[in-house]
Structures are given as structure tokens and as C-alpha cells.
Design a protein around this motif. Sequence first.
Motif, PDB file in Angstrom:
ATOM      1  N   ALA A  28      -0.291  25.324 -29.566  1.00  0.00           N
ATOM      2  CA  ALA A  28      -0.297  26.593 -28.838  1.00  0.00           C
ATOM      3  C   ALA A  28      -1.703  27.164 -28.951  1.00  0.00           C
ATOM      4  O   ALA A  28      -2.194  27.412 -30.058  1.00  0.00           O
ATOM      5  N   ILE A  29      -2.353  27.346 -27.825  1.00  0.00           N
ATOM      6  CA  ILE A  29      -3.768  27.752 -27.819  1.00  0.00           C
ATOM      7  C   ILE A  29      -3.876  29.165 -27.268  1.00  0.00           C
ATOM      8  O   ILE A  29      -3.540  29.428 -26.110  1.00  0.00           O
ATOM      9  N   PHE A  35     -11.611  32.923 -29.646  1.00  0.00           N
ATOM     10  CA  PHE A  35     -12.725  33.853 -29.843  1.00  0.00           C
ATOM     11  C   PHE A  35     -13.004  34.022 -31.340  1.00  0.00           C
ATOM     12  O   PHE A  35     -14.150  33.924 -31.790  1.00  0.00           O
ATOM     13  N   ASP A  36     -11.930  34.289 -32.102  1.00  0.00           N
ATOM     14  CA  ASP A  36     -12.091  34.539 -33.542  1.00  0.00           C
ATOM     15  C   ASP A  36     -12.744  33.353 -34.244  1.00  0.00           C
ATOM     16  O   ASP A  36     -13.652  33.532 -35.066  1.00  0.00           O
ATOM     17  N   ARG A  37     -12.280  32.140 -33.912  1.00  0.00           N
ATOM     18  CA  ARG A  37     -12.814  30.949 -34.589  1.00  0.00           C
ATOM     19  C   ARG A  37     -14.270  30.691 -34.227  1.00  0.00           C
ATOM     20  O   ARG A  37     -15.096  30.375 -35.089  1.00  0.00           O
ATOM     21  N   GLN A  38     -14.575  30.813 -32.938  1.00  0.00           N
ATOM     22  CA  GLN A  38     -15.952  30.555 -32.492  1.00  0.00           C
ATOM     23  C   GLN A  38     -16.910  31.599 -33.058  1.00  0.00           C
ATOM     24  O   GLN A  38     -18.030  31.266 -33.462  1.00  0.00           O
ATOM     25  N   ILE A  39     -16.481  32.846 -33.087  1.00  0.00           N
ATOM     26  CA  ILE A  39     -17.338  33.913 -33.635  1.00  0.00           C
ATOM     27  C   ILE A  39     -17.536  33.711 -35.136  1.00  0.00           C
ATOM     28  O   ILE A  39     -18.646  33.808 -35.656  1.00  0.00           O
ATOM     29  N   ALA A  40     -16.442  33.400 -35.849  1.00  0.00           N
ATOM     30  CA  ALA A  40     -16.529  33.190 -37.298  1.00  0.00           C
ATOM     31  C   ALA A  40     -17.427  32.002 -37.634  1.00  0.00           C
ATOM     32  O   ALA A  40     -18.145  32.018 -38.637  1.00  0.00           O
ATOM     33  N   ALA A  41     -17.384  30.971 -36.784  1.00  0.00           N
ATOM     34  CA  ALA A  41     -18.198  29.768 -37.034  1.00  0.00           C
ATOM     35  C   ALA A  41     -19.645  29.948 -36.602  1.00  0.00           C
ATOM     36  O   ALA A  41     -20.499  29.106 -36.912  1.00  0.00           O
ATOM     37  N   GLY A  42     -19.927  31.023 -35.884  1.00  0.00           N
ATOM     38  CA  GLY A  42     -21.297  31.287 -35.448  1.00  0.00           C
ATOM     39  C   GLY A  42     -21.814  30.316 -34.411  1.00  0.00           C
ATOM     40  O   GLY A  42     -23.019  30.069 -34.319  1.00  0.00           O
ATOM     41  N   THR A  43     -20.899  29.755 -33.609  1.00  0.00           N
ATOM     42  CA  THR A  43     -21.317  28.809 -32.574  1.00  0.00           C
ATOM     43  C   THR A  43     -22.036  29.548 -31.446  1.00  0.00           C
ATOM     44  O   THR A  43     -21.989  30.776 -31.350  1.00  0.00           O
ATOM     45  N   ARG A  71     -11.954  23.219 -26.342  1.00  0.00           N
ATOM     46  CA  ARG A  71     -10.741  23.035 -27.169  1.00  0.00           C
ATOM     47  C   ARG A  71      -9.860  21.904 -26.625  1.00  0.00           C
ATOM     48  O   ARG A  71      -9.332  21.084 -27.387  1.00  0.00           O
ATOM     49  N   LEU A  72      -9.710  21.847 -25.307  1.00  0.00           N
ATOM     50  CA  LEU A  72      -8.840  20.830 -24.710  1.00  0.00           C
ATOM     51  C   LEU A  72      -9.471  19.441 -24.741  1.00  0.00           C
ATOM     52  O   LEU A  72      -8.797  18.451 -24.998  1.00  0.00           O
TER      53      LEU A  72
END
Length: 198
Positions: A28-29, A35-43, A71-72
Motif C-alpha cells: 500500500a503506497i 514525502f516523509d521518507r524522501q524528506i527524511a532521507a534528504g534525497t 517507488r514503483l
Amino acid sequence: MRLVLLGPPGSGKGTQGARISARHGIPAISTGQLFDRQIAAGTDLGRRAERYVRAGELVPDEIVLDMVAERLDGSVDCAVGFLLDGFPRTYPQAEALDRMLAASCGPLDAVIDLDVDIDEVLDRIRRRAHTEDRVDDGDDTARRRLKVFAEETAPLRRYYRRSGLLRTVDGAGTPDEVAARIERVLADTAHPELHLPG
């Protein structure tokens, strides 16, 4: 199985999304989680999205689509399918998603639209606000959010209805009852030949 799950705030979308994911073994995406993951990872994508998120503005379609595509395309768990929750939200996003899928893993199988009466939704939001102490879920705020959702998704529903993908499911009742309705719809979608006349 490649699915989109639609439903207004308070419709039980998160609960049903988790159940579909577990039952069918597909991720389930949620765009919020992306957003949260990409922001936290600093990508790079995270940095591009962060300025809009921090300002309380909508993240541009281009950035959202890039996150969804990454992601996909880059995940083994999506090889057997996926469930998109919270995306697409608009007609242009739906068109862009269709183009993206046509060039990669193939088209959507169905769009599940949870239909819940507004009074029922407001009642659920009130209970959630009470139990979770959510100050952002007062009646006025909830009504505004529902109005915006309805306006945003009306063209989206028409688009998916025209394409034959939209499956409206009654979202009233217990989570088990709603889940059973969704499973009946998905069974019909996966095996339409079982329901052909003759």
C-alpha cells in the motif's frame, strides 16, 4: 493486481488499504509516506518536495509523479502489484499515471471508490478527534476538507468511470463488512469471465 483506492477523509481508506495489502500481498503506497521518507532521507526529490510541504502548499504534480515512479519502478515488492492511496487526486495526475504505467508495468486493474454518507464521515471524524486528540478535525475543518476532496475528485471519478475502471463500494458498516464488499468487487475484477452470461 494494480489498484487505486479513493475515499474522503474519514472513509476508512487507511484501514481498508492495509487489509487489501495484507490479503493480496501488494504494498500500500501512500504519497504522504513517500514525502516523509524522501524528506527524511534528504534525497533530491525530498528536498524538492520539502519546501512545499513546509509551506503547507500542494507539492507539484511533477515531483509527486517522480516519487511514485521511483517507488514503483525501483522496488521488487511492486512486481506483483500495488495499491495507491491518496494518488492520483486530480484528473491530470490520473492521465500522467496512466501514461507512466503504460510505459512500465501495465495499466490499472481497478479503482476502488469508498462511498460513505457525509454524516457518517463526520461522525467518524468526531470520534477520531476525540480518541486521538486531533485538534485539526473539528466539524468546520472536516466539512471544508470534504468539500475540497469532492471538488478535486469529481473529474477524477468521471475519468475512471469512462475508462471502465471505477468500482464504487459502500463504505458504511464495520471494517469487516466493507472489506468483504471490496473483496467481492476485486474477485469480479480478477475473474470477469466467471460472470459472463451463458
